[in-house]
Motif scaffolding. Structure first.
Motif, mmCIF file in Angstrom:
data_model
loop_
_atom_site.group_PDB
_atom_site.id
_atom_site.type_symbol
_atom_site.label_atom_id
_atom_site.label_comp_id
_atom_site.label_asym_id
_atom_site.label_seq_id
_atom_site.Cartn_x
_atom_site.Cartn_y
_atom_site.Cartn_z
ATOM 1 N N UNK A 47 0.800 -1.253 -0.122
ATOM 2 C CA UNK A 47 -0.128 0.084 0.025
ATOM 3 C C UNK A 47 1.033 1.247 -0.129
ATOM 4 N N UNK A 48 1.941 1.126 0.839
ATOM 5 C CA UNK A 48 2.799 2.382 0.905
ATOM 6 C C UNK A 48 3.454 2.609 -0.501
ATOM 7 N N UNK A 49 3.874 1.413 -1.169
ATOM 8 C CA UNK A 49 4.668 1.666 -2.193
ATOM 9 C C UNK A 49 3.819 2.337 -3.407
ATOM 10 N N UNK A 50 2.369 1.775 -3.376
ATOM 11 C CA UNK A 50 1.681 2.063 -4.567
ATOM 12 C C UNK A 50 1.286 3.666 -4.123
ATOM 13 N N UNK A 51 1.113 4.133 -3.060
ATOM 14 C CA UNK A 51 0.894 5.483 -2.558
ATOM 15 C C UNK A 51 1.989 6.416 -3.166
ATOM 16 N N UNK A 52 3.150 5.869 -2.901
ATOM 17 C CA UNK A 52 4.079 6.878 -3.231
ATOM 18 C C UNK A 52 4.462 6.857 -4.720
ATOM 19 N N UNK A 53 4.146 5.689 -5.601
ATOM 20 C CA UNK A 53 4.453 5.717 -6.933
ATOM 21 C C UNK A 53 3.567 6.772 -7.426
ATOM 22 N N UNK A 54 2.188 6.682 -7.200
ATOM 23 C CA UNK A 54 1.154 7.427 -7.611
ATOM 24 C C UNK A 54 1.359 8.939 -7.208
ATOM 25 N N UNK A 55 1.912 9.317 -6.201
ATOM 26 C CA UNK A 55 2.068 10.617 -5.731
ATOM 27 C C UNK A 55 3.373 11.338 -6.381
ATOM 28 N N UNK A 56 4.352 10.435 -6.817
ATOM 29 C CA UNK A 56 5.877 11.073 -7.126
ATOM 30 C C UNK A 56 6.190 10.821 -8.492
ATOM 31 N N UNK A 57 5.257 10.009 -9.245
ATOM 32 C CA UNK A 57 5.452 9.888 -10.555
ATOM 33 C C UNK A 57 5.444 11.240 -11.409
ATOM 34 N N UNK A 58 6.720 11.498 -12.241
ATOM 35 C CA UNK A 58 6.765 12.672 -12.954
ATOM 36 C C UNK A 58 7.318 13.827 -12.128
ATOM 37 N N UNK A 59 7.413 13.662 -10.787
ATOM 38 C CA UNK A 59 7.865 14.581 -9.803
ATOM 39 C C UNK A 59 9.221 15.204 -10.203
ATOM 40 N N UNK A 60 9.540 16.584 -10.399
ATOM 41 C CA UNK A 60 11.017 16.868 -10.605
ATOM 42 C C UNK A 60 11.868 16.562 -9.358
ATOM 43 N N UNK A 61 12.869 16.135 -9.705
ATOM 44 C CA UNK A 61 13.873 15.574 -8.573
ATOM 45 C C UNK A 61 15.489 15.711 -9.124
ATOM 46 N N UNK A 62 16.200 16.621 -8.673
ATOM 47 C CA UNK A 62 17.241 17.276 -9.414
ATOM 48 C C UNK A 62 16.989 17.524 -10.523
ATOM 49 N N UNK A 63 16.456 18.451 -10.994
ATOM 50 C CA UNK A 63 15.926 19.006 -12.323
ATOM 51 C C UNK A 63 15.646 17.592 -13.425
ATOM 52 N N UNK A 64 15.203 16.571 -13.031
ATOM 53 C CA UNK A 64 14.752 15.689 -13.909
ATOM 54 C C UNK A 64 13.348 14.873 -13.247
ATOM 55 N N UNK A 65 12.483 14.690 -14.106
ATOM 56 C CA UNK A 65 11.215 14.007 -13.758
ATOM 57 C C UNK A 65 11.328 12.819 -13.403
ATOM 58 N N UNK A 66 10.937 12.218 -12.177
ATOM 59 C CA UNK A 66 11.017 10.863 -11.954
ATOM 60 C C UNK A 66 10.159 9.883 -12.586
ATOM 61 N N UNK A 67 10.600 8.513 -12.988
ATOM 62 C CA UNK A 67 9.971 7.676 -13.705
ATOM 63 C C UNK A 67 9.906 6.505 -12.742
ATOM 64 N N UNK A 68 8.644 5.952 -12.259
ATOM 65 C CA UNK A 68 8.283 5.245 -10.968
ATOM 66 C C UNK A 68 7.608 4.010 -11.748
ATOM 67 N N UNK A 69 7.891 2.559 -11.540
ATOM 68 C CA UNK A 69 7.206 1.627 -11.619
ATOM 69 C C UNK A 69 7.445 0.403 -10.588
ATOM 70 N N UNK A 70 6.384 -0.437 -10.445
ATOM 71 C CA UNK A 70 6.661 -1.647 -9.679
ATOM 72 C C UNK A 70 8.169 -2.325 -10.163
ATOM 73 N N UNK A 71 8.853 -2.922 -9.295
ATOM 74 C CA UNK A 71 9.981 -3.701 -9.531
ATOM 75 C C UNK A 71 9.674 -5.092 -10.193
ATOM 76 N N UNK A 72 10.203 -5.636 -10.942
ATOM 77 C CA UNK A 72 9.974 -6.760 -11.565
ATOM 78 C C UNK A 72 10.204 -8.011 -10.497
ATOM 79 N N UNK A 73 11.173 -7.824 -9.665
ATOM 80 C CA UNK A 73 11.828 -9.080 -9.062
ATOM 81 C C UNK A 73 11.543 -8.505 -7.410
ATOM 82 N N UNK A 74 11.571 -9.389 -6.540
ATOM 83 C CA UNK A 74 11.390 -9.033 -5.137
ATOM 84 C C UNK A 74 12.784 -8.909 -4.336
ATOM 85 N N UNK A 75 12.914 -7.878 -3.677
ATOM 86 C CA UNK A 75 14.102 -7.304 -3.197
ATOM 87 C C UNK A 75 14.534 -8.352 -2.239
#
Length: 249
Positions: free
Chosen positions: A64-92
Motif C-alpha cells: 500500500x505504501x509503495x503504491x501511494x508513493x508511486x502515484x504521488x511522485x511519478x513525474x515529480x521533478x527531482x534534481x531537475x529531472x522528472x521521476x519515472x517510477x514503476x513496480x520492480x519486476x523482482x522481489x528485493x
C-alpha cells in the motif's frame, strides 16, 4: 532489474531517469527523505556502476505504501529531472529476508563458497583420473575402433547443437546462455544466483573447448521473466577476474 508500469504490484519500486551526476550517498539520502512520508522504507538501493547509473530501487515494508508513493511522485521533478517510477519486476533481498529469515542473498561471497567447494571436488576427481591413467593400458582391439567412432559421433552432434541452439539473439527469450564460467561452476552454483528471479526453472552446465572454462543454459518460464535475470546478472563476478556473460539464445 529494470521494470515497467505493466509489472505486478510489489512493495519494491523501480525508479529511473535519475540525475547520474549526484553522489550515491546523497542520492540515497534524498530519496529516503522524499519517500518516507508515504510509508516505512526498508531499503534504498542505488549504484554508480555503468549498468545502474540513473536508477534506484526503493523497498517499502508494504504494498500500500509503495503504491501511494508511486502515484504521488511519478513525474515529480527531482534534481531537475522528472521521476519515472514503476513496480520492480523482482522481489528485493530485504523483502525476501522479511518473509523468510533464513534467506541468503546470492552474493559473490556465497557463490564463491560454492565455487571453492566444487573446486576441491574437481581437483579430487582430476587426481583420480590421473591415477587411473597410470594403470597399464589394455591391448587395442576391434572394440576400441567402435568406441572411437561413437566418440566422434558425439562430438559431431555437440558441434551441431552448438551451431543450431546457442546463437545469441538481441531480443528476449526464455533461455539464457551464460559464458566465461570457471571450472568449479555447477548447476547448484548457478541455481543460487538465478533462483532469486521469478520464473526460474533450471540450469544446464556444460564444458567448452577451452580448458577449465564452462558455459551454461538457464531456463525460465517466459521471455519476460528472463529479462530481469539477464539484466541483473550479466557481468556478475563469480570469482576474481571471472565476469559472467549472460545472453539470450
Amino acid at each position: 532489474m529494470a521494470s515497467s508500469s505493466t509489472n505486478q504490484p510489489s512493495p519494491t519500486l523501480y525508479i529511473n531517469n535519475l540525475n547520474d551526476k549526484i553522489n550515491k550517498e546523497e542520492l540515497r539520502a534524498q530519496l529516503y527523505v522524499l519517500f518516507t512520508t508515504y510509508g516505512k522504507i526498508v531499503d534504498v538501493v542505488a549504484s554508480k556502476s555503468q549498468r545502474m547509473r540513473g536508477q534506484a530501487f526503493l523497498v517499502f515494508s508494504d504494498l500500500a505504501s509503495a503504491t501511494t508513493a508511486m502515484r504521488a511522485c511519478e513525474g515529480m521533478m527531482f534534481y531537475d529531472k522528472p521521476l519515472r517510477i514503476a513496480y520492480a519486476k523482482t522481489k528485493s533481498y530485504a523483502t525476501s529476508r522479511k518473509e523468510d529469515p533464513a534467506f541468503v542473498p546470492p552474493t559473490s561471497a556465497n557463490a564463491s563458497a560454492l565455487l571453492l567447494q566444487n573446486g576441491r571436488a574437481e581437483k579430487k576427481r582430476q587426481r583420480e583420473e590421473d591415477d587411473e591413467g597410470r594403470k597399464p593400458k589394455r591391448e587395442k582391439g576391434d572394440d576400441d575402433d567402435e568406441e572411437m567412432e561413437i566418440e566422434d559421433d558425439d562430438e559431431q552432434q555437440q558441434q551441431q547443437a552448438n551451431a543450431s541452439g546457442e546463437v545469441p539473439v538481441a531480443y528476449p527469450t526464455a533461455r539464457l546462455l551464460c559464458t566465461n564460467l570457471p571450472q568449479e561452476v555447477s548447476d547448484g552454483v548457478l541455481s543460487v544466483l538465478f533462483q532469486q528471479y521469478h520464473g526460474f526453472k533450471s540450469t544446464k552446465v556444460t564444458p567448452t573447448d577451452v580448458p577449465n572454462v564452462k558455459k551454461a543454459q538457464v531456463f525460465f518460464d517466459s521471455p519476460q521473466l528472463a529479462v530481469a535475470a539477464k539484466e541483473g546478472l550479466h557481468g556478475f563476478t563469480l570469482k576474481k577476474n571471472w565476469l559472467m556473460s549472460v545472453q539470450y539464445i
